[in-house]
Design a protein around this motif. Structure first.
Motif, short mmCIF file in Angstrom:
data_model
loop_
_atom_site.label_atom_id
_atom_site.label_comp_id
_atom_site.label_asym_id
_atom_site.label_seq_id
_atom_site.Cartn_x
_atom_site.Cartn_y
_atom_site.Cartn_z
N CYS A 90 -3.55 -10.98 -2.32
CA CYS A 90 -2.38 -10.31 -1.73
C CYS A 90 -2.68 -8.83 -1.55
O CYS A 90 -3.19 -8.17 -2.46
CB CYS A 90 -1.15 -10.50 -2.61
N CYS B 295 -0.67 -6.40 -1.44
CA CYS B 295 0.18 -5.46 -2.18
C CYS B 295 -0.13 -5.45 -3.67
O CYS B 295 -0.09 -4.41 -4.31
CB CYS B 295 1.67 -5.69 -1.91
N CYS B 296 -0.45 -6.59 -4.25
CA CYS B 296 -0.57 -6.66 -5.71
C CYS B 296 -1.89 -7.26 -6.18
O CYS B 296 -2.15 -7.31 -7.38
CB CYS B 296 0.59 -7.48 -6.28
N CYS C 75 2.11 -12.62 -1.77
CA CYS C 75 3.20 -12.88 -2.70
C CYS C 75 4.49 -12.82 -1.88
O CYS C 75 4.53 -12.21 -0.81
CB CYS C 75 3.20 -11.88 -3.85
N HIS D 29 5.58 -9.29 -0.69
CA HIS D 29 4.75 -8.73 0.39
C HIS D 29 5.01 -9.45 1.71
O HIS D 29 5.03 -8.83 2.77
CB HIS D 29 3.27 -8.84 0.00
ZN LIG Z 1 1.74 -8.98 -3.54
#
Ligand SMILES: [Zn+2]
Length: 131
Positions: A11, A13-14, A52, A55
């Motif tokens: 992902c 973002c994370c 995720c 996101h």
């Molecule tokens: Zn994420």
């Protein structure tokens, strides 16, 4: 997993990649991405793999997006011409659940969304989306 690494599908973002999504990504690569990459003969990069849910919402993905399950990837081979050739290879191989060609305003392919369901059925659905 010959031409792709799991790291490319985390992902954005994370950095997440849950086990189930990882298994689905592996199936997507083995059945769809690696064979196409092999025939294409040049680099193919992953713009977006697993997302995720947070996101996915942030980037405007649909609620039931296959990205959330690790069943889909947005890929590019670089130029619109290269993406056209890559899309043709994917179409010929016929191994996909859904394939969406995202077009620039001038009609060139900016990137290709392609998905695969590990346990099927795979619909072989082809769509075109203008950005
Ligand atoms: Zn994420």
């Amino acid at each position: 997993m010959k031409h792709f690494k799991f790291e490319e599908f985390r992902c954005r973002c994370c950095g997440g990649l849950p086990l189930l999504a990882r298994a689905n990504i592996e199936s997507l690569v083995d059945n769809v991405l690696d064979p196409a990459r092999e025939q294409f003969g040049g680099p193919v990069s992953v713009n977006s793999g697993y997302r995720c849910p947070k996101h996915n919402l942030e980037v405007g993905g649909v609620v039931n997006s296959q990205h959330i399950k690790g069943e889909a990837a947005d890929i590019t081979a670089g130029s619109p011409e290269e993406n056209k050739r890559l899309a043709e290879i994917l179409e010929q191989n016929g191994n996909y659940d859904q394939m969406i060609k995202y077009l620039n305003k001038d009609g060139g392919i900016r990137f290709i969304h392609v998905s695969w369901k590990r346990f099927g059925p795979n619909r072989k659905q082809r769509l075109i989306s203008k950005i």
